[in-house]
Design an enzyme around this catalytic site. Structure first.
Site, short mmCIF file in Angstrom:
data_model
loop_
_atom_site.label_atom_id
_atom_site.label_comp_id
_atom_site.label_asym_id
_atom_site.label_seq_id
_atom_site.Cartn_x
_atom_site.Cartn_y
_atom_site.Cartn_z
N ASP A 184 -1.35 0.13 13.66
CA ASP A 184 -0.48 -1.05 13.48
C ASP A 184 0.02 -1.57 14.82
O ASP A 184 -0.06 -2.76 15.11
CB ASP A 184 0.70 -0.71 12.56
CG ASP A 184 0.26 -0.50 11.12
OD1 ASP A 184 -0.89 -0.86 10.80
OD2 ASP A 184 1.05 0.01 10.32
N ARG A 202 -8.01 -7.38 9.73
CA ARG A 202 -7.26 -7.69 10.95
C ARG A 202 -8.14 -7.85 12.18
O ARG A 202 -7.74 -8.51 13.13
CB ARG A 202 -6.20 -6.60 11.20
CG ARG A 202 -5.04 -6.70 10.23
CD ARG A 202 -4.04 -5.58 10.40
NE ARG A 202 -2.80 -5.88 9.69
CZ ARG A 202 -1.83 -5.00 9.50
NH1 ARG A 202 -1.95 -3.76 9.95
NH2 ARG A 202 -0.73 -5.34 8.85
N ARG A 254 2.09 -8.66 10.34
CA ARG A 254 1.85 -8.28 11.73
C ARG A 254 1.15 -9.38 12.53
O ARG A 254 1.35 -9.49 13.74
CB ARG A 254 1.09 -6.96 11.81
CG ARG A 254 1.86 -5.83 11.17
CD ARG A 254 1.64 -4.47 11.76
NE ARG A 254 2.37 -3.47 10.99
CZ ARG A 254 3.67 -3.24 11.08
NH1 ARG A 254 4.41 -3.92 11.93
NH2 ARG A 254 4.25 -2.33 10.31
N SER A 314 -5.37 7.97 11.80
CA SER A 314 -3.91 7.80 11.81
C SER A 314 -3.16 9.12 11.57
O SER A 314 -2.23 9.18 10.78
CB SER A 314 -3.48 6.78 10.75
OG SER A 314 -4.29 5.65 10.76
N GLY A 353 0.82 -1.21 0.00
CA GLY A 353 0.00 0.00 0.00
C GLY A 353 0.85 1.26 0.00
O GLY A 353 0.49 2.27 -0.61
N SER A 404 -8.23 5.61 5.49
CA SER A 404 -6.76 5.48 5.50
C SER A 404 -6.12 6.84 5.32
O SER A 404 -6.54 7.63 4.48
CB SER A 404 -6.31 4.54 4.38
OG SER A 404 -4.89 4.55 4.28
N SER A 405 -5.07 7.10 6.10
CA SER A 405 -4.33 8.36 5.94
C SER A 405 -3.41 8.29 4.72
O SER A 405 -2.90 9.31 4.28
CB SER A 405 -3.52 8.66 7.20
OG SER A 405 -2.56 7.65 7.42
#
Length: 432
Positions: free
Chosen positions: A317, A348, A392, A201, A96, A173-174
């Site tokens: 994250d 996630r 992660r 974020s 990404g 999303s930033s």
């Protein structure tokens, strides 16, 4: 499928120097490529996502020299928009941090009009990009979806970004805003970017603005609601080495292990770090860990941990690491305002809840939160942890080995996305 079984670790002790940050590495490479002059990037991360960016830059005519250990890269800037070969296709894996900024940068006006295709792995085709494309189209970009509306692959024409007023949704999303900000100085005129909804974020935007400043561009940030960027500017390569900070998200696993069972010092980030994920250490401290901050290190030492109930939108994250750390605390932990977990390398939230239950935990998964009950060390169950091709997930669940039970990680090499040597480094700190 390859698997790795970690036997119970009685304590962790030692020091680790962190590999470079993924977010900073790919931003540094792109800014260096667009800049006038030569940039020597040091402590570059050697990982899949960075390789995808480097391969893309090479295909776009950027010349660079990479050291044998792949941590130093000397980039010859092209001083403006890329010279795009018509019909070129760039494969960006599941990166990404390469897909979003390149999608914006490739819209910039080239000497000759050309169209380029950006594509990636199947999971990349499930990761939304609509908010960025909507914004780019408002400032004159020509971008088409080649398969599903709102998702890569994309066909992009280098016909230019006009500037003017643009609205962008900040709620998912930033990285979409980061992509637009990094290309805005090279637009045909000034750009006023207005954020719709709550910007997630925010610390990642601070990273972007700080790095743009390092390359000679100042952005006016009006309380994260409006950003003003002058057009017709150019990036300038910084003097001397450009050091990429250690990855603060990667630090989280080692700091958590120290907080649970030992004492670990991570070097390469410290109190002056520009990465928001350094604030993970503050969460550990709230849980009861002993934290020491230095200029270029953070140390975490074991102390009885208690559960927390917190909004972790600012550290999405690193917040994943709190989910597995919570098992070792007293009392429940609730991690809130993390809807954007659902649009990362995998969903996630569902993945975390599913795998925590496998090791015996009681978990409630909400639309944008997760509630976790702790486990006594002897009540952990041995499980094979599915990693969903998500680096992660693999690293978070390695912490289960700090219980009295072994844990098996499926596809452990998925950590290659950000930290290929993770399990080796963990082993060095582990006392069995």
């Amino acid at each position: 499928m390859e698997k790795l079984t970690l036997t119970p670790i009685s304590r962790v002790e030692g020091e680790i120097n962190l590999p470079g940050s993924k977010s900073l590495s790919n931003r540094a490479l792109l800014l260096a490529a667009l800049a006038t002059g030569t940039t020597q990037v040091t402590n570059l991360l050697d990982s899949d996502d960075i390789r995808h960016m480097l391969n893309a830059l090479k295909a776009l005519g950027v010349k660079y020299e990479l050291s044998d250990d792949k941590t130093v890269c000397v980039v010859e800037g092209i001083g403006g928009a890329f010279k795009v070969q018509n019909g070129l296709s760039l494969f960006l894996g599941n990166a990404g941090t390469a897909m979003r900024p390149l999608a914006a940068a490739l819209c910039l006006k080239g000497a000759e009009t050309a169209q380029i295709i950006l594509t990636g792995e199947p999971r990349m085709k499930e990761r939304p990009i609509k908010h960025l494309v909507d914004a780019l189209r408002q400032v004159g970009a020509e971008v088409q979806y080649l398969e599903n509306e709102g998702y890569p692959p994309l066909a992009i024409s280098n016909s230019g970004l006009q500037g003017g007023k643009v609205q962008i949704d900040g709620s998912i999303s930033s990285q979409f805003l980061t992509a637009l900000l990094m290309s805005a100085p090279l637009a045909e005129s000034d750009m006023e970017i207005e954020i719709i909804g709550d910007l997630v974020s925010k610390p990642y935007i601070d990273i972007t603005l700080s790095m743009m400043n390092d390359f000679g561009i100042t952005v006016e940030n009006r309380d994260y609601k409006t950003f003003l960027v002058k057009g017709k500017q150019g990036y300038v390569a910084p003097q001397g080495n450009y050091l990429v900070e250690g990855d603060a998200s990667s630090a989280s696993y080692f700091l958590a292990s120290g907080a649970i069972k030992g004492k670990v010092k991570v070097t390469g980030i410290g109190k002056k770090s520009i990465q928001g994920d350094r604030l993970f250490a503050d969460v550990l401290e709230k849980m009861g860990a002993k934290i020491t901050w230095g200029e270029d290190f953070i140390q975490a030492e074991q102390s009885p941990l208690k559960g927390v109930d917190m909004d972790m939108n600012h550290i999405p994250d690193a917040a994943m690491t709190i989910a597995t750390t919570a098992l070792f605390a007293e009392g429940e932990t609730v991690i809130r305002n993390i809807y954007n977990w659902r649009v990362k390398e995998t969903d996630r939230l569902t993945a975390m809840a599913t795998e925590l239950r496998k090791v015996g935990a009681e978990v409630e998964e909400g639309e944008d939160f997760i509630r976790i009950q702790p486990l006594a060390l002897e009540n952990f169950q041995h499980a094979e942890i599915e990693t969903y091709n998500d680096h992660r997930m693999a690293m978070c669940f390695s912490l289960i080995a700090l219980s009295n039970t072994e844990v098996t990680i499926l596809d452990p090499n998925c950590t290659a996305k950000t930290f290929p040597t993770y399990f080796r480094e963990l082993e060095k700190l582990s006392v069995r």
